[in-house]
Design a protein around this motif. Structure first.
Motif, PDB file in Angstrom:
ATOM      1  N   ASN A  25      14.165  33.553  18.535  1.00  0.00           N
ATOM      2  CA  ASN A  25      14.420  34.845  17.890  1.00  0.00           C
ATOM      3  C   ASN A  25      15.825  35.392  18.127  1.00  0.00           C
ATOM      4  O   ASN A  25      16.090  36.546  17.827  1.00  0.00           O
ATOM      5  N   ALA A  26      16.737  34.554  18.658  1.00  0.00           N
ATOM      6  CA  ALA A  26      18.088  35.049  18.919  1.00  0.00           C
ATOM      7  C   ALA A  26      19.177  34.009  18.645  1.00  0.00           C
ATOM      8  O   ALA A  26      20.195  34.338  18.065  1.00  0.00           O
ATOM      9  N   PHE A  27      18.991  32.783  19.079  1.00  0.00           N
ATOM     10  CA  PHE A  27      20.011  31.746  18.910  1.00  0.00           C
ATOM     11  C   PHE A  27      19.726  30.916  17.667  1.00  0.00           C
ATOM     12  O   PHE A  27      18.559  30.612  17.381  1.00  0.00           O
ATOM     13  N   PRO A  28      20.766  30.483  16.949  1.00  0.00           N
ATOM     14  CA  PRO A  28      20.542  29.617  15.788  1.00  0.00           C
ATOM     15  C   PRO A  28      20.133  28.190  16.178  1.00  0.00           C
ATOM     16  O   PRO A  28      19.522  27.486  15.383  1.00  0.00           O
ATOM     17  N   GLY A  87      16.405  43.498  31.175  1.00  0.00           N
ATOM     18  CA  GLY A  87      16.206  44.929  31.388  1.00  0.00           C
ATOM     19  C   GLY A  87      16.929  45.466  32.608  1.00  0.00           C
ATOM     20  O   GLY A  87      16.752  46.631  32.971  1.00  0.00           O
ATOM     21  N   ARG A  88      17.765  44.642  33.236  1.00  0.00           N
ATOM     22  CA  ARG A  88      18.498  45.077  34.434  1.00  0.00           C
ATOM     23  C   ARG A  88      20.003  45.145  34.193  1.00  0.00           C
ATOM     24  O   ARG A  88      20.778  45.100  35.124  1.00  0.00           O
ATOM     25  N   ARG A  89      20.402  45.191  32.937  1.00  0.00           N
ATOM     26  CA  ARG A  89      21.807  45.304  32.510  1.00  0.00           C
ATOM     27  C   ARG A  89      22.636  44.071  32.833  1.00  0.00           C
ATOM     28  O   ARG A  89      23.869  44.137  32.887  1.00  0.00           O
ATOM     29  N   LYS A 117      18.582  41.467  13.582  1.00  0.00           N
ATOM     30  CA  LYS A 117      18.388  42.919  13.479  1.00  0.00           C
ATOM     31  C   LYS A 117      17.332  43.434  14.459  1.00  0.00           C
ATOM     32  O   LYS A 117      17.471  44.511  15.029  1.00  0.00           O
ATOM     33  N   SER A 118      16.278  42.663  14.691  1.00  0.00           N
ATOM     34  CA  SER A 118      15.207  43.104  15.593  1.00  0.00           C
ATOM     35  C   SER A 118      15.563  42.948  17.070  1.00  0.00           C
ATOM     36  O   SER A 118      14.811  43.385  17.936  1.00  0.00           O
ATOM     37  N   ASN A 119      16.725  42.373  17.381  1.00  0.00           N
ATOM     38  CA  ASN A 119      17.169  42.216  18.765  1.00  0.00           C
ATOM     39  C   ASN A 119      17.812  43.533  19.223  1.00  0.00           C
ATOM     40  O   ASN A 119      19.009  43.632  19.459  1.00  0.00           O
ATOM     41  N   THR A 120      16.980  44.548  19.344  1.00  0.00           N
ATOM     42  CA  THR A 120      17.473  45.903  19.602  1.00  0.00           C
ATOM     43  C   THR A 120      18.131  46.040  20.969  1.00  0.00           C
ATOM     44  O   THR A 120      19.077  46.820  21.118  1.00  0.00           O
ATOM     45  N   MET A 121      17.676  45.293  21.959  1.00  0.00           N
ATOM     46  CA  MET A 121      18.296  45.386  23.290  1.00  0.00           C
ATOM     47  C   MET A 121      19.763  44.945  23.224  1.00  0.00           C
ATOM     48  O   MET A 121      20.645  45.632  23.729  1.00  0.00           O
ATOM     49  N   ALA A 122      20.016  43.809  22.588  1.00  0.00           N
ATOM     50  CA  ALA A 122      21.392  43.319  22.464  1.00  0.00           C
ATOM     51  C   ALA A 122      22.224  44.277  21.628  1.00  0.00           C
ATOM     52  O   ALA A 122      23.362  44.604  21.989  1.00  0.00           O
ATOM     53  N   GLU A 127      26.686  48.175  20.929  1.00  0.00           N
ATOM     54  CA  GLU A 127      27.117  49.489  20.435  1.00  0.00           C
ATOM     55  C   GLU A 127      27.587  50.383  21.583  1.00  0.00           C
ATOM     56  O   GLU A 127      28.582  51.095  21.451  1.00  0.00           O
ATOM     57  N   ARG A 128      26.919  50.298  22.727  1.00  0.00           N
ATOM     58  CA  ARG A 128      27.337  51.080  23.902  1.00  0.00           C
ATOM     59  C   ARG A 128      28.732  50.655  24.366  1.00  0.00           C
ATOM     60  O   ARG A 128      29.502  51.466  24.868  1.00  0.00           O
ATOM     61  N   LEU A 129      29.060  49.374  24.165  1.00  0.00           N
ATOM     62  CA  LEU A 129      30.358  48.848  24.602  1.00  0.00           C
ATOM     63  C   LEU A 129      31.427  48.944  23.508  1.00  0.00           C
ATOM     64  O   LEU A 129      32.522  48.390  23.662  1.00  0.00           O
ATOM     65  N   GLY A 130      31.123  49.624  22.417  1.00  0.00           N
ATOM     66  CA  GLY A 130      32.135  49.883  21.393  1.00  0.00           C
ATOM     67  C   GLY A 130      32.213  48.902  20.257  1.00  0.00           C
ATOM     68  O   GLY A 130      33.150  48.959  19.452  1.00  0.00           O
ATOM     69  N   PHE A 131      31.260  48.004  20.146  1.00  0.00           N
ATOM     70  CA  PHE A 131      31.243  47.078  19.007  1.00  0.00           C
ATOM     71  C   PHE A 131      30.794  47.831  17.766  1.00  0.00           C
ATOM     72  O   PHE A 131      29.964  48.734  17.837  1.00  0.00           O
ATOM     73  N   LYS A 132      31.351  47.435  16.630  1.00  0.00           N
ATOM     74  CA  LYS A 132      30.988  48.048  15.354  1.00  0.00           C
ATOM     75  C   LYS A 132      30.249  47.031  14.499  1.00  0.00           C
ATOM     76  O   LYS A 132      30.669  45.882  14.395  1.00  0.00           O
TER      77      LYS A 132
END
Length: 158
Positions: A25-28, A87-89, A117-122, A127-132
């Motif tokens: 669900n994350a890597f190709p 979940g531990r950053r 899109k469903s990988n909400t944690m990543a 987004e917290r680190l400034g990615f757009k």
């Protein structure tokens, strides 16, 4: 602590990488790494880092060019965190170290081509680190069960 990987880290790195590949669900990638292919894969990157807690590898990232020539200043990266350590950053620590290493290597932009899109944690970390988010590619990722989900490319200047 995040540091450059060593050959001694490879068994744990491969286990973590394969865990994410197996979740589908994350890597190709669909093929898991073995010791030979894993050693070659991680050594072929511009930089490979690991997150270590209590002398155990709990996360890994790879950093490499996203393209060549006139776009060679843009890099790409992938991150994997051991399932029981999420979940531990740790992922955030990996991304922060990756940005530092990318800048040291002369890259100017870090781009993620296919964040599911469903990988909400990543996505929250980025987004917290400034990615757009650049946009959305409909049905860009085939999940392990065969259905398709949207992907969200991201970028950040370094």
């Amino acid at each position: 602590m995040v540091r450059k990987y060593t050959k001694e880290d490879l068994p744990q790195m491969i286990k973590i990488w394969n865990e994410v590949v197996g979740e589908g669900n994350a890597f190709p990638q669909e093929e898991e790494l073995d010791m030979k292919s894993g050693a070659e894969f991680f050594a072929s990157q511009s930089y490979t880092g690991v997150a270590v807690e209590s002398e155990s590898v709990v996360g890994v990232y790879i950093l490499h060019p996203n393209n060549v020539g006139r776009c060679g200043h843009i890099c790409n990266a992938s991150y994997a965190v051991l399932k029981h350590a999420r979940g531990r950053r740790i992922g955030e620590q990996l991304v922060i170290d990756c940005m530092k290493q990318a800048k040291k290597l002369g890259f100017q932009i870090l781009q993620f081509n296919a964040v599911v899109k469903s990988n909400t944690m990543a996505r929250r970390v980025y987004e917290r680190l400034g990615f757009k988010q650049i946009g959305t590619i409909s049905n860009g990722f085939r999940m392990k069960d065969g259905h398709y989900e949207d992907i969200c490319p991201y970028f950040r200047e370094l």
